[in-house]
Design an enzyme around this catalytic site. Structure first.
Site, PDB file in Angstrom:
ATOM      1  CG  ASP A  14      20.526  37.266  38.571  1.00 43.14           C
ATOM      2  OD1 ASP A  14      19.296  37.129  38.633  1.00 43.14           O
ATOM      3  OD2 ASP A  14      21.271  36.464  37.993  1.00 43.14           O
ATOM      4  NE  ARG A  95      34.369  36.706  39.510  1.00 35.71           N
ATOM      5  CZ  ARG A  95      33.581  37.177  38.553  1.00 35.71           C
ATOM      6  NH1 ARG A  95      33.506  38.489  38.333  1.00 35.71           N
ATOM      7  NH2 ARG A  95      32.862  36.379  37.802  1.00 35.71           N
ATOM      8  CG  ASP A 124      33.290  33.786  40.097  1.00 32.71           C
ATOM      9  OD1 ASP A 124      34.539  33.752  40.056  1.00 32.71           O
ATOM     10  OD2 ASP A 124      32.579  33.693  39.089  1.00 32.71           O
ATOM     11  CB  SER A 175      26.091  31.439  34.015  1.00 37.42           C
ATOM     12  OG  SER A 175      26.926  32.237  34.818  1.00 37.42           O
TER      13      SER A 175
HETATM   14  N1  ARG Z   1      34.513  28.349  36.246  1.00 35.99           N
HETATM   15  C1  ARG Z   1      35.218  29.530  35.982  1.00 35.99           C
HETATM   16  C2  ARG Z   1      35.956  29.989  37.202  1.00 35.99           C
HETATM   17  O1  ARG Z   1      35.647  29.534  38.269  1.00 35.99           O
HETATM   18  C3  ARG Z   1      34.362  30.612  35.394  1.00 35.99           C
HETATM   19  C4  ARG Z   1      33.328  31.206  36.277  1.00 35.99           C
HETATM   20  C5  ARG Z   1      32.595  32.249  35.506  1.00 35.99           C
HETATM   21  N2  ARG Z   1      31.479  32.773  36.170  1.00 35.99           N
HETATM   22  C6  ARG Z   1      30.277  32.812  35.607  1.00 35.99           C
HETATM   23  N3  ARG Z   1      29.318  33.393  36.249  1.00 35.99           N
HETATM   24  N4  ARG Z   1      30.021  32.274  34.432  1.00 35.99           N
HETATM   25  O2  ARG Z   1      36.832  30.784  37.129  1.00 35.99           O
END
Ligand code: ARG
Length: 401
Positions: A14, A95, A124, A175
């Site tokens: 991506d 992040r 995110d 993912s």
């Molecule tokens: N749900 C988790 C969070 O908001 C993990 C997110 C992980 N991102 C991903 N692209 N799998 O922190």
């Protein structure tokens, strides 16, 4: 001058396609920025070369693994932060450190905009953009998947058409986001919340049903931070890595939850965080003997609030900073050793010692040597129960009238 956009680059399909996609949609030059937060996998140089091969005018890699361990994982440990009681904030804490490096790169390369590969449904995007707004209020944000209709199918077609140096056939239904603090897996087959996770989902942990012999480990802390494992001095990064290896081999730290995203969706998540969960367990047990009762009770609720703020993308907020100051103050005496057994998916504490302990053997013992004057308890209980006793007398009186 041509506008420049800094893109948070992972090396995957991506974000590789996003380089050219953004270029075509906006006419801007794209600078790819990859940040090492201990995610492992390909070398950063390989990732850098791929970004250039996909059309980035510059590709910049930041080794932030020690910074991430010291300044992001350690505060999470000190807070014993588990969102909704389960999730050690793996992606949520990565992040802000990525944002820091994106903003730095934007300054260095004269970019006006920062781009990231998140969808419009997750947390995110919020964490990236709130962070960018805070650290670089003049910078704009763009998310090609969300804002420029870059779907998976279009990404594959684009990569093939342009002959980009990136694999398009490997089909991963999940993912995945990972760093040294843990690994998050979602989507695909897991979206049916009755489906148990299959073995292929896990990477940091071995199946706990067939563990090797129990592994006993002693973790030494100073002011809430791990400083040695089995007597060998370690940095925070080394401590996390070593426990990822040892606790991971025992299947410690597997988490399967449905959690509340900030955007209002409940989502199924599988996490594995062997090092983080072993460290949080040990740290909490050390706090149990070194932190005074009222401070400890209050800290539990502060830690929960801290976890919610960080989950919700408020890492750089004033409240989070204030809670950090409180948490830091509680860690002054959290020094000593915790002995724990890692086995069969569990990290079980079985010994603790500390020069700054509040555990007083002479007060606690039921054997000879007891220094506690038991006669004090009667009067204490009388007064402690007085308020409720008076109220209950009133209840009886009113009921009888
Ligand atoms: N749900 C988790 C969070 O908001 C993990 C997110 C992980 N991102 C991903 N692209 N799998 O922190």
């Amino acid at each position: 001058m041509t506008e420049r956009i800094v893109l948070a680059y992972s090396g995957g399909l991506d974000t590789s396609v996003a380089i050219g996609w953004i270029g075509e949609a906006t006419g801007a030059e794209v600078i790819a920025v990859a940040v090492d937060v201990g995610q492992g996998g390909e070398s950063l140089e390989t990732i850098r070369q791929r970004a250039l091969g996909c059309g980035a005018v510059e590709a910049y890699v930041a080794d932030a693994s020690d910074e991430f361990a010291n300044e992001y994982c350690m505060p999470t440990l000190k807070a014993n932060a588990l969102y909704q009681g389960h999730y050690p904030l793996v992606s949520a804490i990565s992040r802000p450190v990525i944002v820091k490096h994106l903003v730095k790169a934007a300054r260095e390369f004269g970019a006006t905009t920062v781009a990231h590969g998140c969808t419009g449904k997750g947390n995110d995007q919020v964490r990236f953009e709130v962070g960018i707004q805070t650290l670089g209020p003049d910078l704009k944000c763009i998310a090609p998947v969300r804002d420029l209709a870059l779907t998976r199918d279009k990404a594959i077609a684009f990569a093939e058409e342009k002959g980009l140096p990136i694999e398009t056939t490997k089909k991963n239904p999940y993912s995945i986001d990972q760093n040294v603090w843990g690994r998050a897996v979602e989507t695909g087959y897991l979206e049916d919340i009755w489906n148990a996770p299959t073995k292929d989902i896990y990477d940091y942990t071995a199946t706990p049903e067939f563990p090797p012999a129990p592994d006993e480990v002693t973790i030494s802390f100073e002011a809430g931070v791990p400083v040695a494992i089995d007597g060998v001095k370690v940095t925070p990064l080394q401590a996390i890595k070593e426990l990822n290896r040892r606790a991971g081999a025992q299947g410690v730290g597997r988490i399967d939850v449905v959690e509340d995203r900030l955007v209002g969706i409940k989502s199924r998540e599988i996490y594995e965080a062997p090092g983080a969960m072993a460290l949080i367990t040990a740290h909490k047990h050390l706090e149990d003997i070194t932190v005074e009762r009222e401070q400890a009770r209050f800290k539990a609720s502060v830690g929960q609030r801290w976890a919610e703020l960080v989950y919700d993308g408020q890492w750089f907020s004033p409240l989070k900073r204030s809670l950090d100051a409180f948490i830091e103050d509680t860690q002054k005496y959290v020094s000593g050793d915790i002995r724990m057994t890692l086995h069969g998916g569990q990290a079980v504490v079985n010994g603790r010692r500390s020069d700054t302990s509040l555990y007083d053997f002479d007060l606690a013992t039921y054997d000879t040597g007891d220094t506690f004057d038991q006669s004090m308890a009667r009067g204490f209980i009388e007064l402690w129960g007085m308020s409720a006793k008076v109220a209950s007398g009133r209840d009886i009186r009113v009921a009888g009238e």
